[in-house]
Design an enzyme around this catalytic site. Structure first.
Site, PDB file in Angstrom:
ATOM      1  N   LEU A 149      57.233  43.261  49.592  1.00 46.99           N
ATOM      2  CA  LEU A 149      56.199  43.204  48.501  1.00 46.99           C
ATOM      3  C   LEU A 149      55.334  41.881  48.446  1.00 46.99           C
ATOM      4  O   LEU A 149      55.909  40.890  48.532  1.00 46.99           O
ATOM      5  CB  LEU A 149      56.778  43.199  46.903  1.00 46.99           C
ATOM      6  CG  LEU A 149      55.906  43.123  45.996  1.00 46.99           C
ATOM      7  CD1 LEU A 149      55.085  44.464  45.746  1.00 46.99           C
ATOM      8  CD2 LEU A 149      56.876  43.131  44.681  1.00 46.99           C
ATOM      9  N   SER A 150      53.935  42.279  48.577  1.00 49.88           N
ATOM     10  CA  SER A 150      53.100  41.018  48.485  1.00 49.88           C
ATOM     11  C   SER A 150      53.415  40.065  49.715  1.00 49.88           C
ATOM     12  O   SER A 150      52.997  40.531  50.971  1.00 49.88           O
ATOM     13  CB  SER A 150      53.006  40.250  47.179  1.00 49.88           C
ATOM     14  OG  SER A 150      52.000  39.426  46.887  1.00 49.88           O
TER      15      SER A 150
END
Length: 235
Positions: A149-150
């Site tokens: 994520l990210s």
């Protein structure tokens, strides 16, 4: 296993309280993740956390999950339910964790040339963790996957690029392409505005990152069109 079935399974788990979001976790909160301190060379100085259910599936898979900035392995697991999925489906779970000494915001250094090359830095540390779990728990080497994520999504891009021979597939959530930045200033610009590199240029960076000559991992990219942290153009 379908996405719909996974969502339905997680929906019936006990709900978190209002203070247990993805990015924050009180140190006292228990976690099923177990830390391993000796897993081989660790040039990126990362921490290794994993969860291996008591009942592994036949020819078990391994899923590598990389957290975002401001998160820990345990907080991402709590927010996303990865260990619950691992226990339900019988796969091994690896959740590397960044240390504040390496990055003040506990982001994986997906933009640092010393950490994103095959055999170097954080990428090499994660590869060593994978090898340790594969050898210890007889993981099927054809069933190794990575997601993030990210900043963890950007690091998932790094792992898929530098070790395409290791992974069957990967999922990048609100991440960035490999090679869009070589320092913090460029990383922030890419996050806010997207990459100025063309698709052929980005593809060239991927192909030149290893000597891989076989099939490439399948990739699924997830990105919200209203993301204000990582520009959706990075998808």
């Amino acid at each position: 296993m379908s996405l719909i079935n996974n969502v339905e399974f997680l929906r019936h788990l006990p709900k978190m309280n209002a203070f247990s979001g993805l990015g924050a976790l009180a140190p006292a909160v228990p976690t099923p993740l177990v830390e391993t301190t000796e897993f081989g060379v660790n040039p990126g100085d990362l921490k290794m956390f994993s969860f291996v259910p008591a009942q592994l599936a036949r020819s078990p898979a391994l899923v590598v999950v990389l957290h975002g900035c401001g998160q820990t392995a345990a907080s991402y697991d709590l927010g996303a339910g990865w260990s619950a999925l691992a226990a339900h489906y019988g796969f091994a779970l690896l959740m590397p964790e960044q240390q504040a000494a390496n990055n003040g915001n506990t982001c994986f250094n997906w933009f640092n040339p010393q950490d994103i090359a095959r055999g170097q830095g954080e990428a090499a540390s994660i590869r060593q963790m994978i090898a340790h779990l594969v050898g210890t728990h007889e993981i099927d080497p054809r069933r190794i996957y990575v997601t993030g994520l990210s900043a963890g999504g950007a690091m998932a891009s790094v792992m898929l690029t530098t070790y395409p021979d290791v992974f069957a597939a990967g999922a990048i959530i609100a991440g960035l392409p490999f090679g869009v930045a070589t320092d913090l200033r460029e990383a922030l610009h890419a996050m806010m505005h997207g990459s100025a590199l063309s698709a052929p240029e980005l593809g060239g960076l991927v192909r030149n990152a290893s000597t891989h000559g076989g099939a490439w991992p399948k990739i699924s990219v997830w990105h919200g069109s209203a993301d204000r942290t990582v520009h959706p153009g990075n998808a």
